[in-house]
Design a protein around this motif. Structure first.
Motif, PDB file in Angstrom:
ATOM      1  N   GLN A 211       0.849  -1.188   0.000  1.00  0.00           N
ATOM      2  CA  GLN A 211       0.000   0.000   0.000  1.00  0.00           C
ATOM      3  C   GLN A 211       0.881   1.234   0.000  1.00  0.00           C
ATOM      4  N   LEU A 212       0.383   2.265  -0.643  1.00  0.00           N
ATOM      5  CA  LEU A 212       1.173   3.483  -0.784  1.00  0.00           C
ATOM      6  C   LEU A 212       0.768   4.512   0.268  1.00  0.00           C
ATOM      7  N   HIS A 213       1.757   5.049   0.930  1.00  0.00           N
ATOM      8  CA  HIS A 213       1.508   6.127   1.890  1.00  0.00           C
ATOM      9  C   HIS A 213       2.416   7.279   1.487  1.00  0.00           C
ATOM     10  N   ALA A 214       1.821   8.329   0.955  1.00  0.00           N
ATOM     11  CA  ALA A 214       2.626   9.472   0.518  1.00  0.00           C
ATOM     12  C   ALA A 214       2.111  10.718   1.224  1.00  0.00           C
ATOM     13  N   ALA A 215       2.729  11.035   2.335  1.00  0.00           N
ATOM     14  CA  ALA A 215       2.267  12.152   3.151  1.00  0.00           C
ATOM     15  C   ALA A 215       3.170  13.363   2.948  1.00  0.00           C
ATOM     16  N   VAL A 216       2.625  14.520   3.294  1.00  0.00           N
ATOM     17  CA  VAL A 216       3.442  15.729   3.334  1.00  0.00           C
ATOM     18  C   VAL A 216       3.233  16.394   4.691  1.00  0.00           C
ATOM     19  N   VAL A 217       4.319  16.746   5.326  1.00  0.00           N
ATOM     20  CA  VAL A 217       4.243  17.471   6.600  1.00  0.00           C
ATOM     21  C   VAL A 217       4.998  18.782   6.440  1.00  0.00           C
ATOM     22  N   GLU A 218       4.329  19.873   6.786  1.00  0.00           N
ATOM     23  CA  GLU A 218       4.969  21.185   6.716  1.00  0.00           C
ATOM     24  C   GLU A 218       4.937  21.833   8.099  1.00  0.00           C
ATOM     25  N   LEU A 219       6.077  22.345   8.523  1.00  0.00           N
ATOM     26  CA  LEU A 219       6.153  23.048   9.806  1.00  0.00           C
ATOM     27  C   LEU A 219       6.643  24.470   9.545  1.00  0.00           C
ATOM     28  N   VAL A 220       6.039  25.420  10.223  1.00  0.00           N
ATOM     29  CA  VAL A 220       6.505  26.799  10.108  1.00  0.00           C
ATOM     30  C   VAL A 220       6.720  27.348  11.510  1.00  0.00           C
TER      31      VAL A 220
END
Lengths: 258, 478
Positions: free
Chosen positions: B245-254
């Motif tokens: 299974q594909l897990h393609a996450a994006v996490v952005e921190l500012v």
């Protein structure tokens, strides 16, 4: 307590022990001496179950049970302790954490309640006096950055915590200066009592000035070449080991200490 | 049942599937798929534009298959389901309305969501397949001005914040998987800590993939305003399926001026079986921007699961005196592959970064550290310290270190230390001779090896991480 009968053992197919017979009873101190390569350390490692050594013949009974069937950790929990000639470093694991885990494994084995970190700290503080170690050693990683003498004291501290029935000290005196030797030997003497036994594996007589054995066994070529009381060690000190190598082997079956 | 069977079952206790009715869209990816997701989620037009822009860019990109030290069969992106959500009422007024089956699922995973059982002092956003099913302690946090909610709610309720920060750290065209995520992401968590507020509790998101055919594409955005502090935890599990299974996450921190964000992950996705059948492809883009002066972003990750891990949590140190940290434990066993590390981009003056990476490889796995330290011309006095240690268990696994150092400023200093070690028979014997079983001895040695990283984790997570490493390595020695 311990009965070794016609023990043959080796490493990588090379036979090093060629028929050892030895009986150790409660309350006794035995010294195993001998020249380099005679099999002293091999005997210590076989007793503690080092996986690199194979027993090819003979048997070892410990409290009536077949010791050779037990894994090293089972032997330890049954009360066999080996002080290592070269204690191993375990980076990132504090001495206190390591000792508590080992101590609690033994308690679990005996069906006793495990100690929490605070309870154990008190016990450790008490036992550390045996080898004059201060608290700073408890938070340091196991043996990491310890001097030779500190490592050996740490071995005896572990012995003090685990209270073995049978302690095998493998060349514990090697590399120790006279002060460290005094502390280490003093520790062993405090821990020795009528209910446990000690096997000292050593090359030199020096250690035996501090820990006095009732029995001395001299190994040569994988067999016990000579046995006697503590005076035998002094004789070796004067004569060296060479005369033994030339002497006829007197180690027949059943020539144990008792 | 034999002990060996018990142990192998114990190995991945999160492998169960929840039987729940789901709203699933057809397989495949096109502009219509994206319009369908937008319609399902009732999103505004600017979100549709954001997604379409990303999608159109994605079509021109190629999968990064050559430079990472990983290999896997071709992924058919038309064979993936891009949206799967447990059926539920349109809007949930309270946690009481969450499907009890879902509550049971999360409780089984150790994440109780109901009010009486909630974890003390940790607010949780629970994400199941494509959607967030519940967020705890929302009201309590609101009193402090802290926003913690699902991404869907954030788009609806805080569009200005989302418009301002979404894609500001990881642009839609950043890389293949980030572009894919930007096009189809379905939910995730949004955290906003206003100026001067120390978040009163830990925030956390728990990700669960349940559907065997769906990918999970979630998005996390954390914004810490001037002088604020937040600690965020992330956990993930998935059932055992023999398909990947594909897990393609994006996490952005500012992080703005003087703000601090601490982001901790314990990743325990299903890793596939001993032969490498099944498991999650964990292709994740995580990046933090220290936008303000004296700001600090700290990543701590414990990566134990997934068939393949491809992730490089990074810091852009833009503000003067800002600090970036990366503490990582990556463990691979059996046929797992990991290519993970970090990027520290020094832009501002006197910026500092620390990288501590511990890679542990067992079985026939392959474990690579890949890290970039880049000091730009204006980063006067920038400093980096990197330490990469690898430990091998057995002789069929591999560990690699790929450090990239680019320095364009003479006043900076960059240090790199690396080591590779093996658990020796002597070390194990020593511990066993003290009555410690072989399994416990391995755990003890590994935990000692990882100590510098575990010290960075919040207490409960550190305990969980230690236990997890022990479980993962069961039977790998001897």
């Amino acid at each position: 307590m311990l009965e070794i009968k016609n023990l043959h053992a080796g490493i990588d197919g090379n036979e090093i022990l060629k028929g050892i017979n030895l009986t150790v009873n409660k309350g006794e101190i035995h010294a195993i001496m001998g020249p380099n390569g005679s099999g002293k350390s091999t005997l210590a490692k076989v007793l503690s179950g080092h996986p690199a050594y194979q027993v090819t013949k003979g048997e070892v009974l410990y409290e009536g049970k077949n010791l050779l069937e037990l894994a090293p950790d089972e032997r330890a929990r049954e009360g066999i302790f080996m002080a290592f000639q070269y204690p191993i470093e375990v980076p990132g694991v504090s001495n206190a954490q390591f000792l508590r885990l080992a101590y609690n494994e033994k308690r679990k084995h005996l069906g006793e309640e495990e100690l929490d970190p605070l309870e154990f700290k008190d016990l450790l503080k008490e036992r550390a006096k045996v080898v004059e170690m201060d608290a700073s050693f408890m938070t340091r990683s196991v043996n990491e950055g310890f001097s030779g003498g500190e490592k050996k004291r740490n071995e005896i501290l572990q012995m003090a915590v685990l209270e073995p029935k049978l302690a095998v000290l493998d060349e514990t005196d090697s590399g120790l200066d006279i002060d460290a030797l005094r502390i280490v030997a003093g520790g062993v003497n405090q821990l020795h009592n009528a209910n446990n036994a000690v096997i000292l594996v050593t090359h030199y007589q020096r250690l035996l000035d501090y820990i006095v054995p009732q029995f001395v066994h001299v190994l040569a070529n994988g067999r016990i070449a000579k046995e006697g009381g503590k005076e035998l060690a002094l004789e070796l000190e004067q004569k060296g080991y060479d005369w033994l190598k030339a002497a006829p082997e007197n180690n027949g079956a059943g020539a144990g200490a008792n | 049942m034999s002990t060996a069977e018990l142990l192998s079952q114990q190995e991945y206790k999160y492998g169960f599937v929840t039987d729940i009715e789901s709203d699933v869209i057809p397989r495949g990816l096109s502009e219509d798929t994206i319009r369908l997701i937008v319609a399902k989620k009732n999103e505004p037009d600017w979100m549709l534009e954001f997604r379409l822009k990303a999608y159109r860019h994605w079509l021109t990109m190629t999968e990064p298959k050559h430079w990472p030290n990983i290999s896997y069969p071709e992924i058919n992106y038309q064979d993936v389901i891009y949206y799967s959500a447990p059926k539920r009422k349109a809007a949930l007024a309270s946690l009481d309305e969450v499907d009890p089956e879902l509550l049971r699922t999360f409780e089984k995973l150790g994440i109780p969501l109901t009010e009486q059982k909630q974890l003390a002092n940790v607010a949780v956003d629970a994400v199941f397949d494509s959607v967030s099913v519940a967020t705890t302690y929302k009201e309590k946090l609101k009193k402090h001005g802290v926003i913690f909610c699902s991404f869907t709610e954030a788009i609806r309720d805080y569009p200005d914040l989302i418009k301002k920060y979404l894609g500001s750290v990881v642009p839609t065209n950043d890389n293949f998987f980030a572009a894919l995520n930007s096009a189809v992401f379905s939910d995730g968590s949004f955290c906003f800590i206003p100026k001067g507020v120390r978040c009163p509790m830990e925030l956390s998101t728990y990700f669960r993939i349940n559907n065997s055919e769906s990918g999970q594409f979630e998005r996390t955005l954390i914004v810490a305003e001037e002088g604020s502090h937040v600690s965020y935890l992330e956990g993930c599990t998935a059932p055992k399926f023999d398909k990947n299974q594909l897990h393609a996450a994006v996490v952005e921190l500012v992080a703005l001026d003087d703000a601090q964000i601490k982001y901790s992950t314990v990743q325990n996705w299903y890793a596939g079986d001993e032969e490498g059948v099944g498991g999650i492809y964990n292709f994740v883009t995580k990046r933090g921007k220290c936008a303000g002066h004296n700001s600090k972003i700290s990543w701590t990750q414990v990566e134990t699961g997934s068939a393949i891990t491809w992730k490089y949590p990074s810091c852009i140190l833009q503000g003067d005196n800002s600090i970036g940290e990366f503490y990582s434990v990556a463990l691979t066993n059996h046929a797992q592959q990991a290519d993970t590390g970090t990027k520290m981009i020094h832009l501002g003056k006197n910026t500092r970064s620390t990288i501590i990476s511990k890679g542990i490889a067992a079985g026939k796995s392959n474990n690579s550290y890949r890290g970039l330290v880049k000091v730009m011309p204006k980063a006067e006095g920038a400093r980096n310290y990197t330490q990469c240690d690898s430990m091998l268990i057995g002789s069929n696994c591999g560990a690699n270190t790929f450090p990239y150092i680019e320095v364009m400023n003479n006043s900076s200093s960059v240090e790199h230390e690396a080591s590779t070690s093996k658990i020796s028979e002597e070390q194990l014997f020593y511990l066993q001779q003290r009555g410690i079983s072989q399994e416990d001895a391995v755990s003890l040695i590994i935990n000692g090896f990882c100590k510098d990283v575990f010290l960075q984790l919040p207490m409960e997570f550190a305990v969980e991480a230690q236990r997890l490493l022990g479980l993962k390595l069961e039977g790998s020695v001897g």
